[in-house]
Design a protein around this motif. Sequence first.
Motif, mmCIF file in Angstrom:
data_model
loop_
_atom_site.group_PDB
_atom_site.id
_atom_site.type_symbol
_atom_site.label_atom_id
_atom_site.label_comp_id
_atom_site.label_asym_id
_atom_site.label_seq_id
_atom_site.Cartn_x
_atom_site.Cartn_y
_atom_site.Cartn_z
ATOM 1 N N LEU A 254 0.632 -1.080 -0.079
ATOM 2 C CA LEU A 254 -0.290 -0.042 -0.058
ATOM 3 C C LEU A 254 0.833 1.105 -0.073
ATOM 4 N N ASP A 255 2.535 1.123 0.549
ATOM 5 C CA ASP A 255 3.133 2.094 0.485
ATOM 6 C C ASP A 255 3.935 2.213 -0.713
ATOM 7 N N PHE A 256 3.687 2.168 -1.445
ATOM 8 C CA PHE A 256 4.819 1.894 -3.135
ATOM 9 C C PHE A 256 3.999 1.901 -3.916
ATOM 10 N N ARG A 257 3.972 2.701 -4.875
ATOM 11 C CA ARG A 257 3.469 2.385 -6.310
ATOM 12 C C ARG A 257 4.589 3.350 -7.430
ATOM 13 N N GLY A 258 5.010 2.637 -8.218
ATOM 14 C CA GLY A 258 6.026 2.766 -9.093
ATOM 15 C C GLY A 258 5.947 2.310 -10.197
ATOM 16 N N PHE A 259 6.655 2.919 -11.395
ATOM 17 C CA PHE A 259 5.586 2.767 -12.976
ATOM 18 C C PHE A 259 7.142 2.293 -13.552
ATOM 19 N N SER A 260 6.966 0.585 -13.740
ATOM 20 C CA SER A 260 9.427 -0.557 -14.667
ATOM 21 C C SER A 260 8.198 -0.124 -16.117
ATOM 22 N N GLY A 261 9.966 0.110 -16.385
ATOM 23 C CA GLY A 261 10.401 0.415 -18.081
ATOM 24 C C GLY A 261 11.435 0.666 -18.295
ATOM 25 N N GLN A 262 11.500 -0.166 -19.261
ATOM 26 C CA GLN A 262 13.135 1.125 -20.027
ATOM 27 C C GLN A 262 13.130 1.832 -20.753
ATOM 28 N N ILE A 263 14.361 2.702 -20.014
ATOM 29 C CA ILE A 263 14.306 3.888 -20.930
ATOM 30 C C ILE A 263 14.976 3.528 -22.217
ATOM 31 N N VAL A 264 14.271 3.841 -22.963
ATOM 32 C CA VAL A 264 14.651 3.793 -24.416
ATOM 33 C C VAL A 264 15.341 5.352 -25.142
ATOM 34 N N SER A 265 15.891 6.566 -24.328
ATOM 35 C CA SER A 265 16.162 7.743 -25.054
ATOM 36 C C SER A 265 16.667 8.623 -23.482
ATOM 37 N N GLY A 266 17.208 9.458 -23.917
ATOM 38 C CA GLY A 266 17.273 10.349 -23.008
ATOM 39 C C GLY A 266 17.759 10.108 -21.549
ATOM 40 N N VAL A 267 18.004 11.027 -20.695
ATOM 41 C CA VAL A 267 18.456 10.759 -18.995
ATOM 42 C C VAL A 267 18.046 11.482 -18.033
ATOM 43 N N VAL A 268 16.994 10.810 -16.984
ATOM 44 C CA VAL A 268 16.360 11.200 -15.609
ATOM 45 C C VAL A 268 16.544 11.041 -14.414
ATOM 46 N N ARG A 269 16.395 12.080 -14.059
ATOM 47 C CA ARG A 269 17.694 12.034 -12.472
ATOM 48 C C ARG A 269 15.875 12.344 -11.923
ATOM 49 N N PRO A 270 15.808 12.054 -10.525
ATOM 50 C CA PRO A 270 15.374 12.725 -9.238
ATOM 51 C C PRO A 270 14.908 14.227 -9.171
ATOM 52 N N GLY A 271 13.679 14.417 -8.981
ATOM 53 C CA GLY A 271 13.445 16.184 -9.133
ATOM 54 C C GLY A 271 13.237 16.172 -10.646
ATOM 55 N N ASP A 272 13.457 15.282 -11.945
ATOM 56 C CA ASP A 272 13.156 16.260 -12.734
ATOM 57 C C ASP A 272 11.729 16.309 -13.395
ATOM 58 N N ARG A 273 10.855 17.401 -13.913
ATOM 59 C CA ARG A 273 9.724 17.607 -14.450
ATOM 60 C C ARG A 273 9.148 16.543 -15.323
ATOM 61 N N VAL A 274 8.149 15.782 -15.359
ATOM 62 C CA VAL A 274 8.067 14.297 -16.500
ATOM 63 C C VAL A 274 6.342 14.500 -17.111
ATOM 64 N N ARG A 275 5.934 14.288 -17.321
ATOM 65 C CA ARG A 275 4.638 14.605 -18.082
ATOM 66 C C ARG A 275 4.062 12.926 -18.334
ATOM 67 N N ALA A 276 3.291 12.169 -18.070
ATOM 68 C CA ALA A 276 2.442 11.253 -18.475
ATOM 69 C C ALA A 276 1.550 10.848 -19.988
ATOM 70 N N LEU A 277 1.505 10.815 -20.697
ATOM 71 C CA LEU A 277 1.550 10.783 -21.747
ATOM 72 C C LEU A 277 0.243 9.503 -22.074
ATOM 73 N N PRO A 278 -1.296 9.085 -23.148
ATOM 74 C CA PRO A 278 -1.307 9.856 -23.362
ATOM 75 C C PRO A 278 -2.378 11.116 -22.484
ATOM 76 N N GLY A 279 -2.324 11.034 -21.162
ATOM 77 C CA GLY A 279 -3.302 11.232 -20.244
ATOM 78 C C GLY A 279 -3.233 13.232 -19.840
ATOM 79 N N GLY A 280 -1.998 13.039 -20.324
ATOM 80 C CA GLY A 280 -1.164 14.637 -20.226
ATOM 81 C C GLY A 280 -0.699 15.437 -18.488
#
Length: 633
Positions: A254-280
Amino acid sequence: MTHSTDLIAGDIEQYLERHANKSMLRFITCGSVDDGKSTLIGRLLYESKLVFEDQLTALEADSRKVGTQGEGLDFALLVDGLAAEREQGITIDVAYRYFSTEQRKFVVADTPGHEQYTRNMVTGASTADLAVILVDARKGVLTQTRRHSYLVSLLGIRHVVLAVNKLDLADYEQEVFERIVGEYAGFAKEIGLTDVVAIPMSAYVGDNLTERSANTPWYEGPTLMGHLETVEIDDDLLARPFRMPVQWVNRPDLDFRGFSGQIVSGVVRPGDRVRALPGGRESSVARIVTRDGDLTEAIAGQSVTVTLADEIDVSRGDVLAVADALPGVADQFEAHLVWMGEDEMLPERPYLCRIGTMTVQARITKPKHRINVNTLEKAAANTLALNEIGVCNISFDRPVPYDAYTANRDTGGFVLIDRLTNSTVGAGMITHALRRSDNVHWQVVDVDEGARTELMGHSPQILWLTGLSGSGKSTIANEVERRLHALGAHTYLLDGDNVRHGLNQDLGFTDADRVENIRRVTEVARLMADAGLIVIASFISPFRAEREAARELIGTEHFCEVHVDTPVAVAEERDPKGLYRKARRGELPNFTGIDSPYEPPLSPEVRIDTTSDSPEQAAGRIVDLLRARGVIA
């Protein structure tokens, strides 16, 4: 094992660390039949001391038994593993091999040369960084050489080795080599291949594979292995915007909710602003979680779990993207399409489409053109056959996040899957979204289905009657409508013959036209049902895929499939319109049941056996079903 160094004996941990940090090159071998692709890979493995003793013993035995090199070793047998490949001396399936040298690790895909296996070559090339295109020095540039080169360009591979093979059989003539290189260079320029390195060689003898050959003193370029070890792959995935298709919503407690997958391009770091698409919806990265602990940075190629600072809706198939460089979102595209199905592509037939980690329903409109890989000319086309390449418009049933294929293979490439057989039938590369997909929107209306149902006094429903010509569909449909009308129900009968006088008068009876016929009827029936009517659709509708697509579009609660089941012999004996007689005389090509297939329903709501049930009995059963469903009182 692969290659020995002093480190293996002296410091195995340091050796393993160095091995783990080597760069990886993925490459394919392709070209026409018998150009020596499998022999080349087998010889590379042999020359690089990458063949175990037991493999060498087996190779010697196999060479005597099924080899094509007389008393010599047939190195192709190290790669060709299928019995049919060994018997025929050809490559059929894609064979992957892994090996490494002191400088680099490699994954090589040996792809088939026959035109009928072009789809297998596309599979092998889809992840490659470099292509080794072989040409038989005795034959020169052939049709399949051009086809594979065009596909290499289309699939985004920019590094090419032109391996002029079997030069030993052309007496190592420099003129032969230069003539082939010149011919290929002109074609390569036309299709946008600019980084081409030509190497004269004999894969069987080993000329210019791992060491410079004395048989070609006039050649001053690199050996094949030397080039593979040193070629700089312009891998700019890290410089591209961050993209991660979500494969799994990770919720262990109940205390953890993450989104798993393979990064296909770019770099990501904690604090980066991201958007979930197609929802927006937008948020920021809270943590980057792996089995070995949290990361301060994750890059393309890594599989990670990302947690977000905000509780936003993200599902499998969505794409997490950096907020200041977003992919597009659309549902209609222009795309290059390589057709890989045994049956030809049928415009407007619904296929499943896998793009990223999302699966959607897709329809291909009429191809814009077919491409002749020999001349690069564009020819008008109504469909695409096995291994043909074309440019088409494609429509998805929902918006998807995308990049142009030239910008990102993973978010710009897709595969098409047959809904019934689950076989892959096409590979596509998005060029751009169609502007009309941004200009057309759903209009919100105030009078909905519930309001219309209340006004009509019954629920909407579509009764889909399917069966052979002469089975009695129209007679039963007419009797059903008469009874429903007597009960005060609001109905409309869509008859196969009637709609071809107006709505579908431009369509013939080819498979493609039949698919389009049912697509249009489905849309009309859906609109009528949305108006609150009970629609009775009486059509042969021979293909199961279109009937299932109609059910999905309309919704199972409003759709009832009725199979008017009549044996061909009985229908032909009735033949009220004389159509079977014309078909038997060859006057009606593509007639269902004679020279065009009928795919009966697997589990219809109602099955009518017209050899035992009268039209009145059949109509009674259908009306009773509507009562049982609560459609009418």
